[in-house]
Enzyme design. Structure first.
Site, PDB file in Angstrom:
ATOM      1  N   PRO A  94       0.818  -1.212   0.000  1.00  0.00           N
ATOM      2  CA  PRO A  94       0.000   0.000   0.000  1.00  0.00           C
ATOM      3  C   PRO A  94       0.848   1.257   0.000  1.00  0.00           C
ATOM      4  O   PRO A  94       1.871   1.335   0.685  1.00  0.00           O
ATOM      5  CB  PRO A  94      -0.801  -0.132   1.302  1.00  0.00           C
ATOM      6  CG  PRO A  94      -0.911  -1.597   1.521  1.00  0.00           C
ATOM      7  CD  PRO A  94       0.391  -2.170   1.033  1.00  0.00           C
ATOM      8  N   CYS A  95       0.413   2.254  -0.771  1.00  0.00           N
ATOM      9  CA  CYS A  95       1.258   3.418  -1.023  1.00  0.00           C
ATOM     10  C   CYS A  95       0.836   4.669  -0.269  1.00  0.00           C
ATOM     11  O   CYS A  95       1.453   5.711  -0.414  1.00  0.00           O
ATOM     12  CB  CYS A  95       1.257   3.733  -2.520  1.00  0.00           C
ATOM     13  SG  CYS A  95      -0.369   4.214  -3.158  1.00  0.00           S
ATOM     14  N   GLN A  96      -0.214   4.589   0.561  1.00  0.00           N
ATOM     15  CA  GLN A  96      -0.736   5.808   1.150  1.00  0.00           C
ATOM     16  C   GLN A  96       0.300   6.557   1.985  1.00  0.00           C
ATOM     17  O   GLN A  96       0.317   7.780   2.025  1.00  0.00           O
ATOM     18  CB  GLN A  96      -1.962   5.497   2.020  1.00  0.00           C
ATOM     19  CG  GLN A  96      -3.191   5.102   1.221  1.00  0.00           C
ATOM     20  CD  GLN A  96      -3.230   3.609   0.917  1.00  0.00           C
ATOM     21  OE1 GLN A  96      -2.228   2.915   1.056  1.00  0.00           O
ATOM     22  NE2 GLN A  96      -4.374   3.129   0.493  1.00  0.00           N
ATOM     23  N   PHE A  98       3.389   6.859   1.453  1.00  0.00           N
ATOM     24  CA  PHE A  98       4.397   7.506   0.618  1.00  0.00           C
ATOM     25  C   PHE A  98       3.811   8.587  -0.278  1.00  0.00           C
ATOM     26  O   PHE A  98       4.530   9.394  -0.843  1.00  0.00           O
ATOM     27  CB  PHE A  98       5.072   6.487  -0.317  1.00  0.00           C
ATOM     28  CG  PHE A  98       5.576   5.252   0.378  1.00  0.00           C
ATOM     29  CD1 PHE A  98       6.426   5.341   1.453  1.00  0.00           C
ATOM     30  CD2 PHE A  98       5.188   4.006  -0.057  1.00  0.00           C
ATOM     31  CE1 PHE A  98       6.890   4.204   2.077  1.00  0.00           C
ATOM     32  CE2 PHE A  98       5.653   2.858   0.553  1.00  0.00           C
ATOM     33  CZ  PHE A  98       6.507   2.963   1.638  1.00  0.00           C
TER      34      PHE A  98
END
Length: 442
Positions: A94-96, A98
């Site tokens: 999951p990229c939230q 970053f």
């Protein structure tokens, strides 16, 4: 050509898996913790055998939503036993934490999931691995601690990004890694979506590559050019080329009968594709498309959207002054332009306005902009809000989080060709020397 296999970690609804399967790789298993996202994955890769992309699922792994930590706790030895059966390990944590689009949080627990990714890499020891994330993964987070003023002459260590930490961890695990920022719109995806693509190759295989690990991005560019030619697509697919057959103006409207939708919603009755891209999306589709439900905007909201489309510049994010003029509190709103690729599709459905109709996009339209084919079915609720937003993965979120299949398709082709080059180089060496070289375990 050998049939290479892959496993997909943090699989979401299956965008990465779909693209890798389209490139000719064979799925072994996939891990996704969210029940709604895995329901979508299961509907398309496990239950729906008609798609042609079924997985060779191991008997010991339940076909249910799995948390990666629980997987490692219960099945680490089973993963070790799969060594040699999984050639490519794909994963996009999951990229939230970053992301520049949201609030970057240094100690967001989701930022540390790449450590679990590396643990699975150690267990499986695939030939190659792929990791996709937002560009912010390569930028060091600013510490929230008190700033330390260096003593004159003291060497201050530069803070590391999570990408740097990932590379260090994979180096210890026996992999060389190279990364590049890639714009999905260059691969036939009708959306400007910049992503960090990192590819790792086991060190004992890198010595057989002409040009080393950097060879992968030469092959990716070759795959991009070949893919556009094969699919008959231009260098950039516009939003209208992707969505014009889903417009509502002048079309017959019908009730939405999706079991996850409350009564009172409407959708357009689909007619037929009119562009090359739309025909690609329709290929293999039979029956009624799902996720076509239109949002029920209030009259004043539709009027406001209409004014924005008529008066504001399209294709760029509305600035502070424009948002203030129209009484908008949202930070990110894009009135979409029809003649260029769409802006990045996010997990929030009201980030983008349709290019010619005063409304936001449907789930199906968002999926089109991600290059999901029309036969691909989405499951679970359409959207969620409040505190549940960080814990649930409804349809809009599934689409916004996904790797565009057309991008994954080209990456899969490039990685497959890279492994073929390694195999060929080793075969030539064997024939020339009459013996098999001992692979390095460094």
């Amino acid at each position: 050509m050998k049939l290479y296999s892959f496993a997909d970690l943090f699989a979401g609804c299956g965008g990465f898996s779909l693209g890798l399967a389209q490139s000719g790789l064979r799925g072994k298993f996939a891990i996704e913790r969210d029940p709604m996202a895995f329901e979508t994955f299961s509907a398309n890769f496990i239950e729906n055998q008609q798609s042609g992309f079924a997985f060779d699922w191991p008997a010991w792994l339940g076909k249910v939503a799995w948390d990666i930590e629980l997987l490692l706790a219960q099945h680490k030895q089973d993963l070790v036993n799969l060594r040699g059966q999984v050639d490519v390990l794909a994963g996009g944590p999951p990229c939230q934490g970053f992301s520049f689009a949201g609030r970057r949080v240094e100690d967001d627990p989701r930022n540390l999931l790449f450590e679990k990714y590396v643990e699975v890499v150690r267990a499986l020891q695939p030939q190659a691995l792929i990791l996709e994330n937002v560009p912010g993964m390569r930028v060091a987070h600013a510490s929230r601690n008190i700033v330390h003023l260096p003593i004159p002459g003291e060497r201050v260590e530069k803070p590391k990004s999570f990408y740097d930490k990932l590379v260090d961890s994979l180096d210890v695990a026996g992999y060389k890694v190279e990364a590049m920022l890639v714009d999905s719109s260059r691969f036939g995806v009708p959306q400007r979506r910049s992503r960090l693509i990192a590819v790792g190759v086991r060190k004992d295989l890198c010595e057989w590559l002409d040009g080393g690990i950097g060879r992968i991005f030469v092959l990716l560019e070759d795959a991009r050019i070949a893919q556009l030619k094969e699919l008959g697509l231009p260098e950039a697919v516009s939003a209208s080329s992707a969505l014009s057959d889903l417009e509502t103006t002048g079309r017959e409207m019908v009730d939405c009968t999706d079991p996850e939708s409350r009564s009172g919603f409407r959708e357009v009755r689909y007619d037929k594709p009119t562009t090359t891209y739309q025909r690609l999306m329709q290929a293999g589709h039979r029956g009624k498309m799902d996720s076509m439900r239109l949002t029920r905007h209030r009259d004043d909201i539709r009027a406001r959207f209409g004014r924005i489309l008529a008066e504001c510049r399209k294709g760029v994010r509305m600035d502070d002054e424009s948002r203030k003029t129209y009484g908008l509190k949202k930070h990110r709103i894009y009135p979409m332009a029809s003649d260029v690729p769409a802006p990045t599709v996010t997990t929030l459905p009201d980030d983008i306005l349709h290019y010619c109709e005063p409304r936001i996009l449907t789930v199906r339209e968002s999926a089109r902009l991600q290059s999901f084919p029309d036969w691909f079915a989405f499951k679970g609720r359409y959207t969620t809000g409040g505190e549940r937003r960080t814990r649930e993965c409804p349809r809009y979120t599934q689409v916004g989080n996904a790797v565009p299949p057309f991008l994954a398709r080209a990456i899969g082709t490039a990685v497959r060709n890279l492994l073929e080059e390694v195999s060929l180089a080793r075969s030539v060496f064997d024939e020339a020397t009459g013996e098999r070289p001992v692979a390095s375990t460094a």
